[in-house]
Design an enzyme around this catalytic site. Structure first.
Site, PDB file in Angstrom:
ATOM      1  N   SER A 527      37.876  43.614  47.590  1.00 37.88           N
ATOM      2  CA  SER A 527      38.368  43.849  46.345  1.00 37.88           C
ATOM      3  C   SER A 527      37.406  43.650  45.529  1.00 37.88           C
ATOM      4  O   SER A 527      36.153  44.484  45.341  1.00 37.88           O
ATOM      5  CB  SER A 527      39.549  42.838  45.877  1.00 37.88           C
ATOM      6  OG  SER A 527      40.069  43.270  44.744  1.00 37.88           O
ATOM      7  N   HIS A 643      47.103  45.493  49.862  1.00 41.68           N
ATOM      8  CA  HIS A 643      45.843  44.965  49.471  1.00 41.68           C
ATOM      9  C   HIS A 643      45.590  43.536  49.937  1.00 41.68           C
ATOM     10  O   HIS A 643      44.370  43.261  50.141  1.00 41.68           O
ATOM     11  CB  HIS A 643      45.689  44.971  47.752  1.00 41.68           C
ATOM     12  CG  HIS A 643      44.274  44.503  47.222  1.00 41.68           C
ATOM     13  ND1 HIS A 643      43.354  45.410  47.090  1.00 41.68           N
ATOM     14  CD2 HIS A 643      43.744  43.306  46.659  1.00 41.68           C
ATOM     15  CE1 HIS A 643      42.325  44.826  46.595  1.00 41.68           C
ATOM     16  NE2 HIS A 643      42.696  43.600  46.289  1.00 41.68           N
TER      17      HIS A 643
END
Length: 670
Positions: A527, A643
């Site tokens: 991320s 994610h």
């Protein structure tokens, strides 16, 4: 990984004698199995649910005669009740296809309030079956609002969560037709996002949600409403704009507490989350914690516990103060703040504590407890206000066999002087079986967020890398939470500057450690950690290999394809759909703009179902590396993953990911 037992969501019984929690394991069919278990003060366990359909959200009824929970045992998620005196669970709700959000018992035990969002009509099972019978294609998703998807939640188009209240004894809904049919109590939020709590007399709910008609574009403007059981709603007057969440009504009915901030120009939370109280009738809120440089929504990251990014507030029964969860310097502690703004930390030590709820008399707090070499377990804390620090009492030992078998690496803490007088806090983990004076290959791990913190929580990935023969170094550079507001806000509209200076400080430190081989170093992160990995390989050649995971590479394209699109002149200056002048700040902060300098062999990992950092971010990285002839490998995980795959994805794919990382680093560092 397959040996770990995960615990979470601890809830203490009203009399404080037992703690209910969610116990999650991985079965032999590659599936997470979650069931509800309680533990008493002597460590005796009672399992309340069975099966493989998932049972979560366990809550005691106010009189402890029943436990409520959410289960998909009937395909659709429903709220169920199981009597604590014994017997089978009974379904309370008969909801259509959709998603249940938060739910809460009324203090008198008569009602359960909950949020629910219907499935998109064209995507129900009935609609799917009808199409199959007619040979029709899967329909398009029809979208009229920018808030139509969320990572880990998927696509919901125009469907929104609404607030309901169901009478436990009859199954009838408040504010419904005369026959008690399924009907919402309140549906005022344009995004479907609510925080809510019951009044002490069980006659009303306090609700927070955005008051903006265009919340994805406007500055934050959450407000508070009071909702009666007949559906009448009135907005409290006198409250400022800004974020508001985790609302809690005081037991005496006089106060509403919430976590938030008054800044209208901080959509990504660089400022500290404070705890406020306001009269239940409205007026000007009082900031109880702003005089201390703590953020009350700091999350300590881990891949073995749930991540929480909201304030945790639990009123003391006397209504004179609240228990809080406080993240600071890599630790997570329990705090207490009084109505006259006196804030005290009740625990201390290098650990991560997750607060659940408190007993009816306020003498016991349910919690999870763990640290860097201890997987989270269920615990209770018995606060004695004004007497100083106290240690949690750990009640479970569900990972005893794991800890008996596995050798772990203990992090060693360090503080470094960085630029502008800033301090960089970090940790180093030596390889399992470390032998001095040998030098080892080393990996710099960079956390996501960026507004979160690494620290005293168990990280399975780090232990895997140490067991594979690597030194693991991890830090909290500027931009991280847990070190004050200035530390966090230092990178606002300035990614790749102060955070990069701190990373260079860490790199130089690594190169001078006697147990690290300076010519055998790798860098990796996910991320924002993937962003910084991309930035590092575009701005230095100190690493022999890199792994960029679910990364950000191009701020201009990221601005429009994330589930949280960038506001014009919000967190970042300018706008992606503007002129060259208006996109210059975004491009300046884009690692891909420096990729003509990259020479580092790079493994790229991304999930096709990632709605936070779209996979096109990694596609750009792979294209740039391949076209320049740089050794690179692209591993794309399926659209069914999101994610958070490294923490909550399918077990076999999580293990595949770890193997890819180890194999890549072994190839270039050994």
């Amino acid at each position: 990984m397959l040996r770990i037992t995960y615990v979470g969501d601890p809830q203490i019984s009203p009399d404080g004698s037992k703690v209910l929690f969610a116990k999650k394991i991985i079965n032999d069919k590659n599936k997470y199995i979650t069931n509800l278990v309680s533990v008493d003060s002597e460590g005796h366990l009672t399992q309340w649910t069975q099966g493989e359909m998932g049972n979560s959200g366990g809550r005691w009824s106010p009189d402890a005669s029943a436990i409520s929970f959410i289960s998909k045992r009937d395909k659709n998620a429903q709220i169920h009740l199981i009597p604590t005196s014994g017997g089978e669970a009974q379904k309370l709700t008969s909801l259509p296809e959709g998603s249940i959000g938060e739910y809460r018992w009324s203090p008198d035990g008569r009602w359960i309030a909950f949020t629910f969002r219907d499935q998109i009509p064209a995507f129900t099972e009935a609609a799917k079956k009808e199409r199959e019978e007619k040979g029709l294609s899967q329909p398009p998703i029809e979208i009229d609002d920018i808030w139509y998807r969320l990572d880990g939640d998927g696509y919901f188009a125009g469907q929104r969560f609404k607030l309901y209240a169901i009478e436990v004894a009859t199954g009838k809904y408040a504010n419904s037709t005369s026959d008690g049919a399924f009907a919402p109590l309140y549906s005022g939020s344009p995004t479907g996002g609510y925080s809510f709590d019951w009044s002490p007399n069980s006659l009303e709910l306090a609700v927070t949600h955005t008051a903006s008609k265009r919340p994805s574009s406007d500055p934050p403007n959450d407000q508070i409403w009071r909702i009666a059981l007949d559906g009448q709603a009135w907005k409290l007057e006198g409250l400022p704009k800004g974020d508001k969440s985790a609302i809690r009504w005081s037991p005496d009915g006089k106060w509403l507490a919430y976590g938030g901030d008054v800044d209208e120009a901080d959509p990504w939370g660089t400022r500290n989350t404070k705890i406020y109280v306001v009269s239940a009738d409205g007026g000007e809120p009082k900031d109880l914690t702003g005089h201390e440089d703590y953020c009350m929504s700091t999350s300590t990251l881990s891949d073995t516990k749930d991540a929480g990014f909201s304030a945790v507030i639990e009123w003391h029964p006397d209504s004179k103060g609240m228990f809080l969860q406080v993240g600071h310097h890599g630790e997570t502690q329990v705090g207490f703040v009084t109505l006259d703004a006196k804030l005290t930390l009740l625990t201390e030590g290098r650990h991560a504590i997750g607060i659940g709820n408190i007993s009816k008399d306020g003498t016991r707090i349910a919690a999870t407890f763990g640290h860097a070499t201890m997987l989270p377990e269920v615990a209770v804390i018995e606060p004695e206000l004004g007497t100083g620090s106290m240690a949690p009492k750990v009640l479970t030992n569900l990972n005893e066999a794991f800890h008996a078998e596995i050798e772990l690496s203990e992090p060693e803490e360090f503080w470094l002087d960085s630029t502008d007088g800033s301090k960089l806090h970090g940790w180093s983990m030596k390889p399992t079986g470390y032998m001095a004076p040998r030098r080892y290959p080393a990996l710099l791990e960079i956390h996501g967020g960026p507004h979160a913190q690494y620290g005293c929580a168990f990280l399975h990935e780090f232990q895997v890398l140490c067991a594979s023969g690597y030194v693991v170094v991890f830090t909290n550079p500027r931009g991280s939470k847990g070190y004050g507001e200035a530390h966090t806000s230092a990178i606002r509209n300035s990614w790749g500057v102060k955070d990069w200076e701190d990373m260079q400080t860490a790199i130089r430190w690594m190169q001078h450690q006697p147990y690290i081989h300076p010519g055998q170093m790798g860098v990796l992160g996910g991320s924002y950690g993937g962003y910084m990995t991309n930035w590092i390989i575009g701005n230095c050649n100190d690493f022999k290999a890199a792994v960029t995971d679910r990364c950000v590479s191009n701020m201009v394209s990221m601005a429009g394809n994330s589930d949280f699109p960038f506001n014009k002149d919000g967190y970042f200056k300018g706008v992606a759909w503007g002129s060259l002048e208006e996109i210059k700040d975004l491009w300046r902060q884009s690692p891909i703009s420096y990729f003509q300098n990259v020479t580092t062999p790079t493994l790229i990992i991304h999930s096709e179902g990632d709605l936070r950092c779209n996979i096109e971010q990694s596609e750009q990285v792979f294209t740039a590396l391949q076209q320049q002839g740089i050794e690179s490998r692209f591993v794309r995980y399926p659209v069914s993953t999101s994610h958070g795959m490294s923490r909550s994805g399918p077990p076999d794919l999580r293990m595949h990911r770890l193997a890819e990382i180890v194999n890549w680093m072994d190839r270039f560092l050994k």
